[in-house]
Design a protein around this motif. Structure first.
Motif, short mmCIF file in Angstrom:
data_model
loop_
_atom_site.label_atom_id
_atom_site.label_comp_id
_atom_site.label_asym_id
_atom_site.label_seq_id
_atom_site.Cartn_x
_atom_site.Cartn_y
_atom_site.Cartn_z
N LEU A 184 49.71 48.25 57.80
CA LEU A 184 48.61 48.76 56.98
C LEU A 184 49.03 48.97 55.53
O LEU A 184 48.20 48.89 54.62
CB LEU A 184 48.09 50.08 57.57
N THR A 185 50.30 49.27 55.28
CA THR A 185 50.75 49.50 53.90
C THR A 185 51.29 48.25 53.24
O THR A 185 51.65 48.29 52.06
CB THR A 185 51.86 50.57 53.90
N SER A 186 51.35 47.13 53.95
CA SER A 186 51.94 45.91 53.38
C SER A 186 51.14 45.31 52.22
O SER A 186 51.73 44.58 51.41
CB SER A 186 52.10 44.85 54.48
N PRO A 187 49.81 45.52 52.09
CA PRO A 187 49.11 44.93 50.93
C PRO A 187 49.53 45.50 49.58
O PRO A 187 49.00 45.07 48.55
CB PRO A 187 47.63 45.25 51.22
N PHE A 188 50.42 46.47 49.54
CA PHE A 188 50.91 46.98 48.27
C PHE A 188 51.43 45.82 47.42
O PHE A 188 52.16 44.96 47.92
CB PHE A 188 52.03 48.00 48.52
N PRO A 189 51.05 45.72 46.12
CA PRO A 189 51.36 44.52 45.33
C PRO A 189 52.83 44.13 45.28
O PRO A 189 53.16 42.95 45.18
CB PRO A 189 50.84 44.88 43.92
N GLY A 215 50.74 29.57 49.37
CA GLY A 215 49.53 29.04 49.98
C GLY A 215 48.84 28.09 49.03
O GLY A 215 49.34 27.80 47.93
N PRO A 216 47.69 27.56 49.40
CA PRO A 216 46.96 26.65 48.51
C PRO A 216 46.67 27.26 47.14
O PRO A 216 46.78 26.58 46.12
CB PRO A 216 45.67 26.35 49.29
N GLU A 217 46.31 28.55 47.13
CA GLU A 217 46.01 29.18 45.84
C GLU A 217 47.26 29.32 44.98
O GLU A 217 47.20 29.17 43.75
CB GLU A 217 45.36 30.55 46.08
N ASP A 218 48.43 29.57 45.61
CA ASP A 218 49.67 29.66 44.84
C ASP A 218 50.06 28.30 44.28
O ASP A 218 50.53 28.19 43.14
CB ASP A 218 50.80 30.22 45.71
N ARG A 219 49.90 27.26 45.10
CA ARG A 219 50.22 25.91 44.63
C ARG A 219 49.30 25.51 43.49
O ARG A 219 49.74 24.85 42.53
CB ARG A 219 50.11 24.91 45.78
N LEU A 220 48.02 25.88 43.58
CA LEU A 220 47.09 25.56 42.51
C LEU A 220 47.48 26.28 41.22
O LEU A 220 47.47 25.69 40.14
CB LEU A 220 45.66 25.94 42.92
N ALA A 221 47.84 27.57 41.34
CA ALA A 221 48.26 28.32 40.16
C ALA A 221 49.52 27.72 39.55
O ALA A 221 49.65 27.60 38.32
CB ALA A 221 48.49 29.78 40.52
N ALA A 222 50.48 27.30 40.41
CA ALA A 222 51.70 26.69 39.89
C ALA A 222 51.40 25.36 39.21
O ALA A 222 51.98 25.03 38.17
CB ALA A 222 52.71 26.50 41.02
N ALA A 223 50.49 24.57 39.81
CA ALA A 223 50.13 23.28 39.20
C ALA A 223 49.45 23.49 37.86
O ALA A 223 49.70 22.75 36.90
CB ALA A 223 49.21 22.51 40.15
N GLU A 224 48.58 24.50 37.77
CA GLU A 224 47.92 24.78 36.50
C GLU A 224 48.93 25.23 35.45
O GLU A 224 48.84 24.85 34.28
CB GLU A 224 46.85 25.84 36.70
N THR A 268 45.13 36.54 47.91
CA THR A 268 44.04 36.21 48.82
C THR A 268 44.22 36.91 50.16
O THR A 268 45.30 37.41 50.48
CB THR A 268 43.97 34.69 49.03
N ARG A 269 43.15 36.90 50.94
CA ARG A 269 43.20 37.55 52.25
C ARG A 269 44.22 36.88 53.16
O ARG A 269 44.96 37.54 53.89
CB ARG A 269 41.81 37.53 52.89
N ALA A 270 44.27 35.54 53.13
CA ALA A 270 45.22 34.83 53.98
C ALA A 270 46.65 35.15 53.58
O ALA A 270 47.53 35.36 54.44
CB ALA A 270 44.97 33.32 53.89
N ALA A 271 46.93 35.18 52.28
CA ALA A 271 48.28 35.49 51.82
C ALA A 271 48.67 36.92 52.18
O ALA A 271 49.82 37.18 52.58
CB ALA A 271 48.37 35.29 50.30
N LYS A 272 47.72 37.85 52.08
CA LYS A 272 48.01 39.23 52.46
C LYS A 272 48.27 39.34 53.96
O LYS A 272 49.11 40.13 54.39
CB LYS A 272 46.86 40.13 52.04
N GLY A 273 47.54 38.55 54.76
CA GLY A 273 47.78 38.57 56.19
C GLY A 273 49.16 38.05 56.54
O GLY A 273 49.85 38.63 57.40
N ARG A 274 49.58 36.97 55.89
CA ARG A 274 50.93 36.44 56.14
C ARG A 274 51.99 37.43 55.69
O ARG A 274 53.02 37.61 56.35
CB ARG A 274 51.12 35.10 55.43
N CYS A 275 51.75 38.08 54.57
CA CYS A 275 52.71 39.07 54.07
C CYS A 275 52.80 40.26 55.03
O CYS A 275 53.90 40.78 55.29
CB CYS A 275 52.29 39.54 52.67
#
Length: 442
Positions: free
Chosen positions: A67-72, A197-206, A100-107
């Motif tokens: 429950l506390t893992s979403p901490f930045p 994740g896809p959003e991280d790869r997109l940010a890195a590509a940008e 993102t929600r998926a990244a927070k779930g994996r974290c």
């Protein structure tokens, strides 16, 4: 023997063991909260001395950790620890907090797995080594058998006493094997749970695209500014050397033009390189524009001996700053391209036209295509001048054509005076550089 023990006690295994112990340390606050909850539910004050209640407290602690893992800072700190201690390639891990929600779930899954395995291995690390040490030395110290008679009654048998050191050593090996296995499991799961994740790869590509765009812009600025200056200065010096005795006035004009050209180029070079400095301090020299320096550009180019005819049917003061700046660079590169074919004498007629029509700025630079010896400053095989012009025009939504037309080399560029029409600009079929354009680049 060393090869067999390396997976259990090598430096990689030891560092992963430390990583697991860090997970156990992080799990301790959650475990203490779990003991409070379990003690309140069971109405018992013996949570720390009752093994089943300890297991129940640990089971309660893991969901609290999730429950506390979403901490930045959870993912950045986890990634830093994995890179330092688990031997995982850093390119396979994501940087920055999970968004993102998926990244927070994996974290959350990683954080729970790390603390769960870390808590188990930490508990084993605290309890097994002392017990194993007692087993190893108990045959040598009979007093230990008397002290622990209630727990080690079986060791009163001779055969059990003889096997005690072996059992103690095996316990240490089993502990190391558990730590190595858990560490390997975490290292294997890290790229999947902490990877981009896809959003991280997109940010890195940008980010890479933005960095590449800046580099390309700087390369164009350096090429157009320094390349034109070197070509012009070379021709000016060559012309001055040939008429040094016969035309002192021309020599003075050429030397003055060389001085002016080099001074301005040094200022432009400082402005461009200022972008690359560590402190990002911009240079003091502003980027040249048609309104500010077109006359000076033509004057310095004529000092090399070139005959330039200019036709201007546009109010350069009314042009948008970006259009005026890029148009200046296009004219500058067109003149440099013409000077390349000026021959040893530099006596080449050049025509420059700037016309405003139908909301577009039309730039035309022409020079004859008669065969002539290469200019002293020309580089064999050409360079990237026309490609840079095409890039500038495309980014502003314009089109470019360069090639032979009716016995002359013509560079024609059209720029919309209101800026680009879209993020990529537009380019007509004639705007793409073909083999002819490549041959004429500088």
């Amino acid at each position: 023997m060393k090869r067999l023990l390396r997976p259990l006690f090598g430096h990689v295994a030891r560092r992963r063991w430390v990583h697991l112990i860090l997970g156990g340390a992080l799990a301790m606050p959650y475990f203490l909260v779990g003991t409070v909850i379990v003690g309140a539910v069971q109405g018992s004050e013996d949570v720390f001395t009752t093994f089943p209640l300890q297991l129940a407290s640990f089971a309660v602690a893991l969901p609290l950790a999730a429950l506390t893992s979403p901490f930045p800072l959870t993912r950045p700190m986890s990634v830093a620890a994995v890179r330092a201690l688990c031997g995982v390639d850093g390119d396979g891990l994501a940087d920055g907090p999970a968004r993102t929600r998926a990244a927070k779930g994996r974290c959350a899954a990683w954080f729970t797995l790390h603390l769960g395995l870390g808590g188990i291995v930490s508990g084993m690390t605290l309890s097994l080594p002392p017990f194993a040490a007692v087993l190893i030395v108990i045959p040598v110290f009979p007093g230990l058998r008397d002290m622990r008679r209630d727990l080690l009654q079986v060791l009163q048998e001779p055969w059990a006493l003889a096997l005690a050191p072996v059992a103690g050593a095996m316990m240490l090996v089993v502990l190391a094997a558990c730590a190595a296995g858990c560490g390997a499991l975490l290292a294997r799961c890290a790229p999947a749970l902490l990877g981009p994740g896809p959003e991280d790869r997109l940010a890195a590509a940008e980010a890479r695209a933005a960095d590449l765009a800046v580099r390309n812009r700087l390369a164009r600025e350096l090429h157009d500014s320094v390349g034109h200056a070197l070509s012009a200065v070379t021709l000016q010096a060559s012309a001055a050397r040939r008429v040094l005795d016969s035309d002192p006035e021309f020599v003075r004009e050429a030397l003055a033009a060389i001085e002016d050209t080099t001074r301005r180029t040094v200022g432009e070079l400082d402005a461009v390189l200022g972008v690359l400095r560590a402190d990002d301090t911009p240079g003091k020299a502003p980027a040249p524009t048609l309104a500010a320096d077109l006359d000076g550009l033509l004057r310095r180019t004529r000092a090399s001996g070139a005959h330039i005819t200019v036709g201007i049917e546009v109010d350069s003061e009314s042009l948008p700053p970006m259009i005026s700046r890029e148009a200046y660079r296009i004219v500058q590169e067109g003149l440099s391209n013409a000077l390349k074919h000026a021959g040893a004498g530099g006596q080449v007629p050049i025509t420059v036209q700037l016309v405003a029509a139908e909301g577009q700025l039309e730039i035309t630079v022409e020079n004859p295509m008669e065969a002539a010896p290469a200019a002293p400053g020309a580089r064999p095989g050409g360079g990237h001048g026309l490609r840079g012009i095409a890039d500038r025009a495309r980014l502003l939504g314009g089109i470019t054509h360069a090639g032979p037309v009716d016995g002359v080399w013509r560079l024609s560029v059209r720029l919309p005076m209101k800026g680009p029409e879209g993020p990529e600009g537009r380019e007509g079929p004639e705007g793409r550089e073909g083999p002819e354009g490549s041959e004429g680049s500088v």
